[in-house]
Write a protein that holds these residues in place. Structure first.
Motif, PDB file in Angstrom:
ATOM      1  N   ILE A  43       0.841  -1.214   0.000  1.00 47.46           N
ATOM      2  CA  ILE A  43       0.000   0.000   0.000  1.00 47.46           C
ATOM      3  C   ILE A  43       0.868   1.254   0.000  1.00 47.46           C
ATOM      4  O   ILE A  43       0.453   2.305  -0.516  1.00 47.46           O
ATOM      5  CB  ILE A  43      -1.019  -0.011   1.162  1.00 47.46           C
ATOM      6  CG1 ILE A  43      -2.227   0.854   0.807  1.00 47.46           C
ATOM      7  CG2 ILE A  43      -0.400   0.461   2.476  1.00 47.46           C
ATOM      8  CD1 ILE A  43      -3.051   0.337  -0.330  1.00 47.46           C
ATOM      9  N   ASP A  64      11.973   2.416   5.218  1.00 41.78           N
ATOM     10  CA  ASP A  64      11.417   1.077   5.430  1.00 41.78           C
ATOM     11  C   ASP A  64      12.509   0.294   6.159  1.00 41.78           C
ATOM     12  O   ASP A  64      13.713   0.533   5.920  1.00 41.78           O
ATOM     13  CB  ASP A  64      11.090   0.408   4.078  1.00 41.78           C
ATOM     14  CG  ASP A  64      10.186  -0.821   4.240  1.00 41.78           C
ATOM     15  OD1 ASP A  64       9.051  -0.787   3.727  1.00 41.78           O
ATOM     16  OD2 ASP A  64      10.633  -1.813   4.872  1.00 41.78           O
ATOM     17  N   ARG A  98      13.603  -1.619  -0.212  1.00 42.69           N
ATOM     18  CA  ARG A  98      12.260  -1.125  -0.534  1.00 42.69           C
ATOM     19  C   ARG A  98      12.209   0.398  -0.450  1.00 42.69           C
ATOM     20  O   ARG A  98      11.571   1.051  -1.274  1.00 42.69           O
ATOM     21  CB  ARG A  98      11.238  -1.725   0.429  1.00 42.69           C
ATOM     22  CG  ARG A  98      10.963  -3.173   0.139  1.00 42.69           C
ATOM     23  CD  ARG A  98       9.814  -3.680   0.955  1.00 42.69           C
ATOM     24  NE  ARG A  98       9.484  -5.023   0.507  1.00 42.69           N
ATOM     25  CZ  ARG A  98       8.379  -5.672   0.823  1.00 42.69           C
ATOM     26  NH1 ARG A  98       7.500  -5.113   1.628  1.00 42.69           N
ATOM     27  NH2 ARG A  98       8.157  -6.876   0.357  1.00 42.69           N
ATOM     28  N   GLU A 122      -8.478  -6.599   9.665  1.00 45.98           N
ATOM     29  CA  GLU A 122      -7.554  -6.217   8.599  1.00 45.98           C
ATOM     30  C   GLU A 122      -8.294  -5.689   7.367  1.00 45.98           C
ATOM     31  O   GLU A 122      -7.905  -4.702   6.781  1.00 45.98           O
ATOM     32  CB  GLU A 122      -6.650  -7.409   8.254  1.00 45.98           C
ATOM     33  CG  GLU A 122      -5.880  -7.329   6.967  1.00 45.98           C
ATOM     34  CD  GLU A 122      -5.108  -6.023   6.765  1.00 45.98           C
ATOM     35  OE1 GLU A 122      -4.737  -5.365   7.747  1.00 45.98           O
ATOM     36  OE2 GLU A 122      -4.914  -5.662   5.581  1.00 45.98           O
ATOM     37  N   TYR A 129      -7.277   6.208  -3.901  1.00 48.65           N
ATOM     38  CA  TYR A 129      -6.272   6.642  -2.916  1.00 48.65           C
ATOM     39  C   TYR A 129      -5.897   8.109  -3.123  1.00 48.65           C
ATOM     40  O   TYR A 129      -5.573   8.818  -2.178  1.00 48.65           O
ATOM     41  CB  TYR A 129      -5.041   5.722  -2.993  1.00 48.65           C
ATOM     42  CG  TYR A 129      -5.420   4.324  -2.553  1.00 48.65           C
ATOM     43  CD1 TYR A 129      -5.420   3.989  -1.205  1.00 48.65           C
ATOM     44  CD2 TYR A 129      -5.858   3.372  -3.470  1.00 48.65           C
ATOM     45  CE1 TYR A 129      -5.833   2.734  -0.781  1.00 48.65           C
ATOM     46  CE2 TYR A 129      -6.277   2.115  -3.057  1.00 48.65           C
ATOM     47  CZ  TYR A 129      -6.255   1.804  -1.711  1.00 48.65           C
ATOM     48  OH  TYR A 129      -6.687   0.573  -1.292  1.00 48.65           O
TER      49      TYR A 129
HETATM   50  N1  LIG Z   1      -6.490   1.444   3.106  1.00 42.30           N
HETATM   51  C1  LIG Z   1      -6.343   0.393   2.327  1.00 42.30           C
HETATM   52  O1  LIG Z   1      -7.078   0.212   1.381  1.00 42.30           O
HETATM   53  C2  LIG Z   1      -5.227  -0.603   2.624  1.00 42.30           C
HETATM   54  C3  LIG Z   1      -4.915  -1.572   1.669  1.00 42.30           C
HETATM   55  C4  LIG Z   1      -3.861  -2.452   1.959  1.00 42.30           C
HETATM   56  C5  LIG Z   1      -3.175  -2.360   3.156  1.00 42.30           C
HETATM   57  N2  LIG Z   1      -3.544  -1.424   4.086  1.00 42.30           N
HETATM   58  C6  LIG Z   1      -2.852  -1.332   5.369  1.00 42.30           C
HETATM   59  O2  LIG Z   1      -1.545  -0.826   5.119  1.00 42.30           O
HETATM   60  C7  LIG Z   1      -0.589  -1.431   5.986  1.00 42.30           C
HETATM   61  C8  LIG Z   1       0.517  -2.089   5.154  1.00 42.30           C
HETATM   62  O3  LIG Z   1      -0.025  -3.122   4.369  1.00 42.30           O
HETATM   63  P1  LIG Z   1       0.779  -3.656   3.086  1.00 42.30           P
HETATM   64  O4  LIG Z   1      -0.139  -4.541   2.350  1.00 42.30           O
HETATM   65  O5  LIG Z   1       1.373  -2.508   2.373  1.00 42.30           O
HETATM   66  O6  LIG Z   1       1.931  -4.524   3.769  1.00 42.30           O
HETATM   67  P2  LIG Z   1       3.385  -4.837   3.133  1.00 42.30           P
HETATM   68  O7  LIG Z   1       3.918  -5.991   3.887  1.00 42.30           O
HETATM   69  O8  LIG Z   1       3.308  -4.939   1.659  1.00 42.30           O
HETATM   70  O9  LIG Z   1       4.230  -3.533   3.473  1.00 42.30           O
HETATM   71  C9  LIG Z   1       4.548  -3.181   4.790  1.00 42.30           C
HETATM   72  C10 LIG Z   1       5.926  -2.565   4.777  1.00 42.30           C
HETATM   73  O10 LIG Z   1       6.175  -2.026   6.076  1.00 42.30           O
HETATM   74  C11 LIG Z   1       7.573  -2.244   6.325  1.00 42.30           C
HETATM   75  N3  LIG Z   1       7.793  -2.100   7.745  1.00 42.30           N
HETATM   76  C12 LIG Z   1       7.476  -2.942   8.757  1.00 42.30           C
HETATM   77  N4  LIG Z   1       7.831  -2.434   9.937  1.00 42.30           N
HETATM   78  C13 LIG Z   1       8.369  -1.215   9.691  1.00 42.30           C
HETATM   79  C14 LIG Z   1       8.895  -0.187  10.494  1.00 42.30           C
HETATM   80  N5  LIG Z   1       8.931  -0.295  11.831  1.00 42.30           N
HETATM   81  N6  LIG Z   1       9.376   0.934   9.903  1.00 42.30           N
HETATM   82  C15 LIG Z   1       9.346   1.062   8.548  1.00 42.30           C
HETATM   83  N7  LIG Z   1       8.850   0.115   7.718  1.00 42.30           N
HETATM   84  C16 LIG Z   1       8.359  -0.997   8.290  1.00 42.30           C
HETATM   85  C17 LIG Z   1       7.842  -3.631   5.767  1.00 42.30           C
HETATM   86  O11 LIG Z   1       9.212  -3.866   5.559  1.00 42.30           O
HETATM   87  C18 LIG Z   1       7.039  -3.570   4.466  1.00 42.30           C
HETATM   88  O12 LIG Z   1       7.830  -3.091   3.391  1.00 42.30           O
HETATM   89  C19 LIG Z   1      -1.383  -2.394   6.863  1.00 42.30           C
HETATM   90  O13 LIG Z   1      -1.720  -1.773   8.077  1.00 42.30           O
HETATM   91  C20 LIG Z   1      -2.622  -2.674   6.049  1.00 42.30           C
HETATM   92  O14 LIG Z   1      -3.737  -3.006   6.845  1.00 42.30           O
HETATM   93  C21 LIG Z   1      -4.544  -0.538   3.823  1.00 42.30           C
END
Ligand SMILES: NC(=O)c1ccc[n+]([C@@H]2O[C@H](COP(=O)([O-])OP(=O)(O)OC[C@H]3O[C@@H](n4cnc5c(N)ncnc54)[C@H](O)[C@@H]3O)[C@@H](O)[C@H]2O)c1
Length: 358
Positions: free
Chosen positions: A11, A37, A42, A179, A299
């Motif tokens: 996201i 990240d 990344r 989630e 978005y």
């Molecule tokens: N609003 C929406 O439509 C929507 C859609 C998808 C995901 N989300 C939310 O977004 C968040 C991320 O989901 P995603 O699918 O992108 O996950 P993802 O695993 O693809 O990405 C998460 C990223 O966060 C990084 N990360 C973890 N801990 C960290 C830290 N302490 N500091 C910096 N980076 C860190 C990871 O390395 C990873 O690259 C979740 O909370 C999810 O619920 C929202």
């Protein structure tokens, strides 16, 4: 304004793309200038997508170098990133869910209240749900009686998600309900108000501890309306994330099988009409392929709304939705989990955050 992106996964990349297209089209006075990240590669890849962005070594360094912070880490890491950004006095866009548990959400909310902020509950921006809300509030079709919302997607630890943390309760806080369907709970609240009681059953059919993949939630509203939310993570990997909403009012059935533009079908004794939602009038300027305009606008629209509010109102800016809206959804989700743990007993949801068994 300089935007710092924390969390450059799925996201984070979507937000990064939406922000870049908004910026290049001159639709916002902002651009991503810093990324961070825990996986440095990344952060570097995300920075490379922007004209002059730098991958930062820490979240604190990022917060010091930007004007607004976008928090897109997995759920359990939102709190620490928000805390760093708020300590630096930066406005924050924080992805949903705020945190894995209600108590942690309240702590994140306490931080976010200190700065202008917005939460990534973007589904409430969808034109199809806004149209349904407008029709309900118009009273033209009598009182709402019942709603059925089905939300399904393939178990999101594969395919386009490319990550596995959604099967880890310590990172996600739970499964499909917190989630994914926190969006649905929020949309139902936007349509009917906060529920008075919540009763739920959940199941973990794919056996990831604490990660429910089936949830059946019944919500009762002040008006007497009842909503039934069924949320499923399955293994039909050919199916995209889909939702179907049906709302019965005294004099009409409203329904849609598309969770963005609809159409919203409105059936009354006089026949059926279809209302198609419209993209913002600037969406055509995003410079993305036609088939991506709608998905990117989902978005881009809330991002632009937040950044425009910051330009207009500065420190007094209020994002939409804010933490109070997000906490209301988290209270419902928390009540649903407690109901499920109690075998489906209804839980009375109390607006101040407390709730008790009926
Ligand atoms: N609003 C929406 O439509 C929507 C859609 C998808 C995901 N989300 C939310 O977004 C968040 C991320 O989901 P995603 O699918 O992108 O996950 P993802 O695993 O693809 O990405 C998460 C990223 O966060 C990084 N990360 C973890 N801990 C960290 C830290 N302490 N500091 C910096 N980076 C860190 C990871 O390395 C990873 O690259 C979740 O909370 C999810 O619920 C929202």
């Amino acid at each position: 304004m300089r935007v710092g992106l924390v969390g450059c996964g799925f996201i984070g990349t979507v937000h990064s793309y939406a922000l870049r297209q908004l910026s290049r089209a001159g639709l916002i006075d902002a651009a991503v200038t810093a990324t961070y990240d825990v996986d440095r590669a990344r952060a570097e890849a995300a920075a490379a997508a922007h004209d002059a962005a730098v991958a930062m070594p820490t979240v604190d360094a990022l917060a010091a170098a930007v004007d607004v912070v976008w928090v897109c880490t997995w759920t359990a890491a939102h709190g620490a990133a928000v805390h760093s950004a708020v300590a630096a006095g930066r406005p924050v866009f924080c992805e949903k869910p705020l945190a894995p548990s209600l108590a942690e959400c309240e702590a994140v909310a306490a931080d976010l209240r200190r700065v202008p902020h917005q939460v990534g509950l973007v589904l409430r921006y969808a034109p199809v749900f806004r149209a349904a809300g407008d029709l309900l509030r118009s009273g033209s079709y009598g009182a709402p009686l019942a709603a059925i919302l089905r939300d399904d997607q393939y178990f999101p630890i594969q395919g386009m998600y490319g990550s596995t943390w959604r099967a880890d309760v310590t990172k996600a806080g739970g499964g499909t309900l917190i989630e994914h369907s926190i969006h649905d709970v929020d949309v139902l609240t936007a349509l009917f108000g906060e529920p008075v009681t919540v009763a739920a059953r959940t199941a973990c059919r794919f056996r990831h501890a604490g990660i429910e993949d089936v949830a059946d939630v019944t919500l009762e509203y002040e008006s007497g309306a009842i909503a039934s939310l069924v949320s499923v993570w399955h293994q039909v990997t050919s199916r995209p994330s889909t939702r179907r909403l049906e709302i019965f009012c005294e004099d009409a059935l409203l329904w849609s099988e598309d969770d963005h533009l609809g159409p919203l079908h409105v059936e009354t004794g006089d026949g059926v009409e279809q209302l198609r939602g419209a993209l913002p009038d600037w969406a055509g300027q995003l410079g993305v392929p036609d088939e991506l305009t709608g998905p990117v606008a989902q978005y881009a629209q809330p991002a632009k709304a937040f950044l425009d509010a910051l330009v207009r109102d500065g420190a007094a800016a209020r994002g939409d939705p804010d933490v109070d809206v997000a906490l209301a959804a988290h209270r419902v989700v928390d009540s649903a989990y407690r109901s499920a743990a109690a075998g489906g007993a209804p839980i009375v949801v109390v607006a101040d955050g407390a709730s008790r068994s009926r």
